[in-house]
Design a protein around this motif. Structure first.
Motif, PDB file in Angstrom:
ATOM      1  N   LYS A   1      -1.563  -4.012 -11.847  1.00  0.00           N
ATOM      2  CA  LYS A   1      -2.973  -4.970 -12.152  1.00  0.00           C
ATOM      3  C   LYS A   1      -3.327  -5.312 -11.028  1.00  0.00           C
ATOM      4  O   LYS A   1      -4.325  -5.685 -10.257  1.00  0.00           O
ATOM      5  N   GLY A   2      -2.496  -6.064  -9.871  1.00  0.00           N
ATOM      6  CA  GLY A   2      -3.212  -5.782  -8.418  1.00  0.00           C
ATOM      7  C   GLY A   2      -3.734  -4.829  -7.915  1.00  0.00           C
ATOM      8  O   GLY A   2      -4.763  -5.131  -7.259  1.00  0.00           O
TER       9      GLY A   2
ATOM     10  N   SER B   1      -6.860  -5.247  -8.920  1.00  0.00           N
ATOM     11  CA  SER B   1      -7.644  -6.522  -9.219  1.00  0.00           C
ATOM     12  C   SER B   1      -8.777  -6.312  -6.993  1.00  0.00           C
ATOM     13  O   SER B   1      -9.747  -6.600  -7.144  1.00  0.00           O
TER      14      SER B   1
END
Length: 61
Positions: free
Chosen positions: A53-54, A57
């Motif tokens: 998810k990082g 993002s």
């Protein structure tokens, strides 16, 4: 902050708690290998999801 991310962080902490829980001398001592495996899997899986998810993002997706 996204609620799902906080839930994943809580899951990682719960995994660490399963790894550190002392079960020797109790009737749950026979379950110690199971709790260790579940704890390791929780920490690894939820950490990988947070890393993914990082990266998503950072890439703007």
């Amino acid at each position: 902050m996204d609620r799902a991310i906080l839930l994943m962080l809580a899951s990682i902490l719960a995994g660490f708690a399963l790894l550190r829980i002392p079960l020797e001398g109790t009737f749950l001592a026979s379950l110690e290998p199971v709790t260790t495996i579940i704890g390791i899997l929780a920490v690894v899986i939820f950490s990988l999801v947070l890393i993914y998810k990082g990266f998503m993002s950072l890439l703007g997706k």
